[in-house]
Design an enzyme around this catalytic site. Structure first.
Site, PDB file in Angstrom:
ATOM      1  N   SER A  10      41.932  44.101  14.275  1.00  0.00           N
ATOM      2  CA  SER A  10      43.280  43.645  14.639  1.00  0.00           C
ATOM      3  C   SER A  10      44.310  44.678  14.201  1.00  0.00           C
ATOM      4  O   SER A  10      44.336  45.086  13.036  1.00  0.00           O
ATOM      5  CB  SER A  10      43.597  42.315  13.920  1.00  0.00           C
ATOM      6  N   HIS A  34      41.948  44.104  18.973  1.00  0.00           N
ATOM      7  CA  HIS A  34      42.621  42.797  18.901  1.00  0.00           C
ATOM      8  C   HIS A  34      44.111  43.015  18.692  1.00  0.00           C
ATOM      9  O   HIS A  34      44.542  43.622  17.704  1.00  0.00           O
ATOM     10  CB  HIS A  34      42.019  42.001  17.728  1.00  0.00           C
ATOM     11  N   ASP A  36      47.643  41.246  18.230  1.00  0.00           N
ATOM     12  CA  ASP A  36      48.253  39.964  17.864  1.00  0.00           C
ATOM     13  C   ASP A  36      49.706  39.886  18.297  1.00  0.00           C
ATOM     14  O   ASP A  36      50.559  40.596  17.769  1.00  0.00           O
ATOM     15  CB  ASP A  36      48.169  39.778  16.344  1.00  0.00           C
ATOM     16  N   MET A  38      53.064  37.703  18.503  1.00  0.00           N
ATOM     17  CA  MET A  38      53.669  36.554  17.817  1.00  0.00           C
ATOM     18  C   MET A  38      55.139  36.433  18.217  1.00  0.00           C
ATOM     19  O   MET A  38      55.837  37.446  18.294  1.00  0.00           O
ATOM     20  CB  MET A  38      53.566  36.755  16.298  1.00  0.00           C
ATOM     21  N   HIS A  65      45.808  38.388  21.690  1.00  0.00           N
ATOM     22  CA  HIS A  65      45.871  37.039  21.098  1.00  0.00           C
ATOM     23  C   HIS A  65      47.315  36.558  21.157  1.00  0.00           C
ATOM     24  O   HIS A  65      48.154  36.983  20.354  1.00  0.00           O
ATOM     25  CB  HIS A  65      45.359  37.135  19.649  1.00  0.00           C
ATOM     26  N   MET A  67      49.969  34.305  20.345  1.00  0.00           N
ATOM     27  CA  MET A  67      50.426  33.232  19.461  1.00  0.00           C
ATOM     28  C   MET A  67      51.885  32.960  19.825  1.00  0.00           C
ATOM     29  O   MET A  67      52.817  33.308  19.079  1.00  0.00           O
ATOM     30  CB  MET A  67      50.280  33.651  17.991  1.00  0.00           C
ATOM     31  N   MET A 146      40.090  30.198  14.790  1.00  0.00           N
ATOM     32  CA  MET A 146      40.924  30.773  13.735  1.00  0.00           C
ATOM     33  C   MET A 146      40.386  30.333  12.377  1.00  0.00           C
ATOM     34  O   MET A 146      40.151  29.135  12.164  1.00  0.00           O
ATOM     35  CB  MET A 146      42.372  30.296  13.868  1.00  0.00           C
ATOM     36  N   ASP A 180      38.539  34.725  13.826  1.00  0.00           N
ATOM     37  CA  ASP A 180      39.759  35.501  13.622  1.00  0.00           C
ATOM     38  C   ASP A 180      40.490  35.044  12.362  1.00  0.00           C
ATOM     39  O   ASP A 180      41.030  33.946  12.306  1.00  0.00           O
ATOM     40  CB  ASP A 180      40.679  35.332  14.855  1.00  0.00           C
TER      41      ASP A 180
HETATM   42  C1  DX5 Z   1      46.597  36.073  12.322  1.00  0.00           C
HETATM   43  C2  DX5 Z   1      45.994  36.941  13.418  1.00  0.00           C
HETATM   44  C3  DX5 Z   1      44.731  37.606  12.980  1.00  0.00           C
HETATM   45  C4  DX5 Z   1      44.950  38.510  11.778  1.00  0.00           C
HETATM   46  C5  DX5 Z   1      43.626  38.978  11.255  1.00  0.00           C
HETATM   47  O1  DX5 Z   1      47.542  35.208  12.868  1.00  0.00           O
HETATM   48  O2  DX5 Z   1      45.684  36.181  14.560  1.00  0.00           O
HETATM   49  O3  DX5 Z   1      44.195  38.368  14.068  1.00  0.00           O
HETATM   50  O4  DX5 Z   1      45.707  39.635  12.155  1.00  0.00           O
HETATM   51  O5  DX5 Z   1      43.926  39.757  10.155  1.00  0.00           O
HETATM   52  P1  DX5 Z   1      43.074  39.651   8.817  1.00  0.00           P
HETATM   53  O6  DX5 Z   1      41.723  40.159   9.209  1.00  0.00           O
HETATM   54  O7  DX5 Z   1      43.819  40.573   7.893  1.00  0.00           O
HETATM   55  O8  DX5 Z   1      43.069  38.211   8.407  1.00  0.00           O
HETATM   56 ZN    ZN Z   2      44.527  37.284  16.061  1.00  0.00          ZN
END
Ligand code: DX5
Ligand code: ZN
Length: 219
Positions: A10, A34, A36, A38, A65, A67, A146, A180
């Site tokens: 990620s 990956h 992320d 947000m 991903h 979110m 998750m 994840d």
């Molecule tokens: C959290 C993300 C994950 C996160 C994983 O909301 O969806 O992908 O970045 O990071 P680590 O491996 O540091 O938990």
């Molecule tokens: Zn993620």
């Protein structure tokens, strides 16, 4: 025969100021990247939009991903961003993952992602039971379980999520299951025992002095 494990580092824990150098430092050893996304509403953090995704470059498919609230509004823009980041060929191997908790009509959203030519994934927060997505298990390309409450990297792995992984794998042995959150060389063992196929790791990879070794230690 031990099943193949795919690693999707990620980039949430990467240096966004030099994101393409950071991606280049891991993509030779990764199966997916990956990404992320947000929005500060669905999760209490903000990262990047479709424009920034489009300026990224990667030699491996993206695993985006989302979110975000109301993902239907943004999937085509993110799809465009992914195509510019990874190119035509890897685009069809790339995933757009929406949260079950953020969608009003999940089957329609998954169909829309597939109609764009991408693979469709759905993510479940730790507290969301597997049967929240029972009706779409035949329509989805990947389920993301998750193992942290979404929003930040570097959080502690929630191992009580593992029975959900076991159950989904029992129900649909061929369905790709991604874990994840909080994955490292210790917690990855629990994930593999539970039957996971894809492991996301952010902090563990990007805080390691040897990113290649960190990625390989998860397989
Ligand atoms: C959290 C993300 C994950 C996160 C994983 O909301 O969806 O992908 O970045 O990071 P680590 O491996 O540091 O938990
Ligand atoms: Zn993620």
């Amino acid at each position: 025969m031990s099943q193949r494990i795919y690693i999707a580092p990620s980039i949430l824990s990467a240096d966004f100021g030099k994101i393409n150098e950071e991606i280049a430092s891991i993509d030779p050893y990764s199966d997916l990247i990956h990404v992320d996304v947000m929005d500060g509403h669905f999760v209490p953090n903000i990262t990047f939009g479709p424009g920034q995704v489009g300026h990224m470059r990667s030699k491996k498919p993206f695993d985006v991903h989302l979110m975000i609230e109301n993902p239907d509004k943004y999937i085509s823009e993110f799809a465009k961003g992914v195509k510019s980041a990874v190119g035509e060929e890897l685009y069809a191997q790339s995933y757009l993952v929406v949260h079950q908790e953020a969608t009003k009509d999940l089957p329609t959203t998954l169909r829309a992602i597939k109609a764009l030519g991408m693979k469709a994934g759905v993510a479940l927060n730790p507290a969301t039971p597997w049967d929240a997505i029972e009706g779409v298990l035949d329509d989805v390309d990947m389920v993301v379980c998750m193992t942290v409450n979404p929003g930040f990297g570097g959080q502690k792995f929630i191992d009580s999520v593992m029975p959900k992984v076991v159950k989904l794998k029992e129900l649909k042995p061929k369905l790709l299951i991604e874990i994840d959150g909080g994955v490292n060389d210790q917690t990855s063992k629990l994930c593999k025992e539970a039957g996971a196929d894809v492991l996301v790791a952010g902090n563990f990879v990007f805080s390691s002095p040897d990113r290649k070794a960190a990625i390989e230690s998860l397989r």
